[in-house]
Design a protein around this motif. Structure first.
Motif, PDB file in Angstrom:
ATOM      1  N   UNK A   1      32.881  31.484  38.671  1.00  0.00           N
ATOM      2  CA  UNK A   1      32.320  30.374  39.440  1.00  0.00           C
ATOM      3  C   UNK A   1      32.576  29.083  38.671  1.00  0.00           C
ATOM      4  N   UNK A   2      33.055  28.101  39.367  1.00  0.00           N
ATOM      5  CA  UNK A   2      33.365  26.820  38.757  1.00  0.00           C
ATOM      6  C   UNK A   2      32.548  25.728  39.411  1.00  0.00           C
ATOM      7  N   UNK A   3      32.077  24.809  38.611  1.00  0.00           N
ATOM      8  CA  UNK A   3      31.369  23.650  39.131  1.00  0.00           C
ATOM      9  C   UNK A   3      32.247  22.422  38.907  1.00  0.00           C
TER      10      UNK A   3
ATOM     11  N   UNK B   1      48.020  31.199  41.642  1.00  0.00           N
ATOM     12  CA  UNK B   1      47.723  32.626  41.767  1.00  0.00           C
ATOM     13  C   UNK B   1      47.426  33.249  40.404  1.00  0.00           C
ATOM     14  N   UNK B   2      46.547  34.252  40.426  1.00  0.00           N
ATOM     15  CA  UNK B   2      46.161  34.938  39.205  1.00  0.00           C
ATOM     16  C   UNK B   2      47.218  35.975  38.816  1.00  0.00           C
TER      17      UNK B   2
ATOM     18  N   UNK C   1      36.039  32.063  42.748  1.00  0.00           N
ATOM     19  CA  UNK C   1      37.255  32.833  42.968  1.00  0.00           C
ATOM     20  C   UNK C   1      36.946  34.264  42.562  1.00  0.00           C
ATOM     21  N   UNK C   2      37.249  35.213  43.416  1.00  0.00           N
ATOM     22  CA  UNK C   2      36.929  36.612  43.140  1.00  0.00           C
ATOM     23  C   UNK C   2      38.139  37.485  43.433  1.00  0.00           C
TER      24      UNK C   2
ATOM     25  N   UNK D   1      46.111  36.413  44.844  1.00  0.00           N
ATOM     26  CA  UNK D   1      45.283  35.340  45.388  1.00  0.00           C
ATOM     27  C   UNK D   1      43.811  35.752  45.376  1.00  0.00           C
ATOM     28  N   UNK D   2      42.895  34.779  45.358  1.00  0.00           N
ATOM     29  CA  UNK D   2      41.463  35.104  45.399  1.00  0.00           C
ATOM     30  C   UNK D   2      41.135  35.929  46.633  1.00  0.00           C
ATOM     31  N   UNK D   3      40.262  36.898  46.459  1.00  0.00           N
ATOM     32  CA  UNK D   3      39.868  37.780  47.546  1.00  0.00           C
ATOM     33  C   UNK D   3      40.746  39.010  47.678  1.00  0.00           C
TER      34      UNK D   3
END
Length: 136
Positions: free
Chosen positions: A61-63, A79-80, A21-22, A99-101
């Motif tokens: 980054x999540x695994x 949402x962040x 997520x960025x 939201x991511x992006x």
């Protein structure tokens, strides 16, 4: 055809084992700000100091894990919430439902959009006789 199949397998495997997520952050204010990112449930995810006019890409980054905790509701990261603060800690602005992006600019988010200027240090003049200096 063989290359296409390898590409799709590689794409599937990489998306299976790492999710990212960025958020793109721009400090478009004249102040140096501290930014912090929170998840949907208010958990602190990270932050950084951003100079005026600087662009940063905040990434996590999540695994996937096999962790199973009973009686725990699933919590969403998105949402962040992006919180911009002045160097002294005062509130500058805050964007929620990010939201991511997304591209998040400090002056677009609702808030005070002002930071107090730093207080100047008053130094005593150097003199050989007794000088009167302001009390700190």
């Amino acid at each position: 055809m063989n290359y296409i199949m390898k590409f799709y397998i590689l794409f599937f495997v990489t998306t299976l084992f790492a999710q990212e997520a960025a958020i793109n952050l721009i400090n478009d204010s004249p102040f140096s700000l501290r930014v912090s990112v929170q998840s949907a449930n208010g958990a602190y995810l990270g932050g950084d100091k951003i100079a005026p006019g600087e662009f940063k890409r905040w990434t996590t980054a999540f695994k996937p894990t096999d962790l199973d905790v009973p009686d725990t509701p699933n919590a969403s990261l998105t949402p962040f919430t992006v919180i911009w603060r002045c160097e002294q800690g005062d509130f500058y602005s805050m964007c929620d439902d990010v939201s991511p992006g997304s591209l998040v600019r400090a002056s677009i988010c609702p808030g005070a959009h002002y930071c107090k200027p730093k207080e100047k240090e008053v130094k005593c003049p150097e003199c050989k006789c007794e000088c009167i200096c302001p009390k700190e």
